[in-house]
Motif scaffolding. Sequence first.
Motif, PDB file in Angstrom:
ATOM      1  N   THR A 196       0.817  -1.215   0.000  1.00 42.44           N
ATOM      2  CA  THR A 196       0.000   0.000   0.000  1.00 42.44           C
ATOM      3  C   THR A 196       0.851   1.266   0.000  1.00 42.44           C
ATOM      4  OG1 THR A 196      -0.105  -0.027   2.422  1.00 42.44           O
ATOM      5  CG2 THR A 196      -1.879  -1.154   1.213  1.00 42.44           C
ATOM      6  N   PRO A 200      -3.683   5.421   2.134  1.00 46.11           N
ATOM      7  CA  PRO A 200      -4.907   4.875   2.754  1.00 46.11           C
ATOM      8  C   PRO A 200      -5.912   4.345   1.728  1.00 46.11           C
ATOM      9  CG  PRO A 200      -4.333   7.005   3.719  1.00 46.11           C
ATOM     10  CD  PRO A 200      -3.445   6.813   2.533  1.00 46.11           C
ATOM     11  N   LEU A 203      -5.796   0.555   1.036  1.00 46.69           N
ATOM     12  CA  LEU A 203      -5.997  -0.450   2.089  1.00 46.69           C
ATOM     13  C   LEU A 203      -7.094  -1.444   1.719  1.00 46.69           C
ATOM     14  CD1 LEU A 203      -5.689   1.758   5.300  1.00 46.69           C
ATOM     15  CD2 LEU A 203      -4.068   0.038   4.477  1.00 46.69           C
TER      16      LEU A 203
END
Length: 513
Positions: A196, A200, A203
Amino acid sequence: MELISGQDLTAGLSVLLDPYVHVFLVIGAIVGMIFGAAPGLTAPAAVALMLPLTYGLGLNSSLALLLGIYCSGYFAGSIPAILINTPGTPGNAASALDGYQMAKLGAGDRAITTAIIASFIGGLCSMLLLSAVAPALARVALSFTSVEYFSLALLGIVCVAGISTGSFLKGCAGALIGIFISTIGLDPTSGVPRLTFGIPDLLAGIPLIPALIGLFAISEMLTKSFRNQPVQHFLAMDRPTPIAAVLADFARNKWLTLKSALMGTFIGLLPGTGPAIASWVAYGDALRTRKPGDKFGKGEVKGVIACEVSNNAVTGGAMIPLLTLGIPGDPVTAILIGALMIQGIEPGPFFIRDHGSVFIAILILLFVSNIWMVIIGLLSRRGAAKVVRVPAHVLVPTISVLAAAGGYAINSSSFDVMLTVLFGVAGFLMARYHFPVATVVLGLVLGPILESNLRNALIGSKMDPTVFVTRPISAVILAGIVLLIWVWGREDRRQRRLVAAQLGKDVAEARDR
């Protein structure tokens, strides 16, 4: 054990009473016809572009829209193949061999009408086989464990890599790239972030729909932008051909029609094959069984019948592994997985048992979409030829804007638009260097199936890897995989030697000159 109850049958048939279903079937048929007839656009690109719209639609309307595109998109590529000798989709390339020659002889309308009727017959036959084979296969699949599902998913990956156009190694590389991309996000077991890079938005993994839109739609537009547009010579349409005369052709060639439909359906069963393989196999068989007086390659109607019947017969065949095993049969059914999941339905061995009414609805929608394809195709076959004339400078920006809007609409996220563009550029580069894009899509879809079933099988067997060869069904599937890799690998090496020998000969001749 009956998988489909009378209540499921009644609920599935009730889809015919919904007027919105017919509206979206017509819209889907028109959109599919436009995308199929415009060279450079494809049915997978159309389905990927329309997929975000299904978020605001009900299940039946969503399926009506996408299945309408699916059926008519595979047929419509025959229009430019017949009129300008440029197939709208790869599946219609074989149709150009005799269809274009018919148009040059003044029988273009007859060739297009034949393609319409042939596509309907192929779609109808494959739908009937889907209704007969899928429940039986689902009963068998209910006894499968994670071991068999891992082996089946692996077989799907190998079939995609082996049957895809180009090098077998490049096909394998494309599938592995798709599997690698599918591992991005949180580990499903431990919850540890993977690849990742602190972003974010990654995710939850790579969202399937922006990836599909990018790989199919944006990459096609980039390819079309960089390609020199040759001057097309359009053949004038002749007078309309009576439908009775075309039906008489099918009556005279009924066994060829039936054989081509069965070929297309069973080729559609194999993951990653698609209409291109089916049409060439059917055309090759028609050549093999030709009779004295047949003029294949010079305007023989049998060539159009064989190609177009098998071409559309793939639709029902490709749905069989999707609905019974959760393994897509071609790129469009890979996108349909996303459509079903949007509606909270997961295809697989429990699909027919738990969603019998949806299965019946899919059969009905496939049948009705083929009827609408015939009606719209026959009514607009002369006007539909104008779609071929749409210039690239109009087509490319229009589709690109729609693709970006579709990528954004799913999560209202600008990050998804960036992913759409990124996958579009990646798909363009892959196509430019002859890596089949479809293998990436199938790897992306089958990757989670491979990973989850591999883990479950090893955990259930206390980390004993021999479980994959000690269970009979899995062992047979794995043996088949080894055999396929050996056959396709040997063929790939043979083709490389032939190319190298030809290049060496050309270089020697050039040196002598």
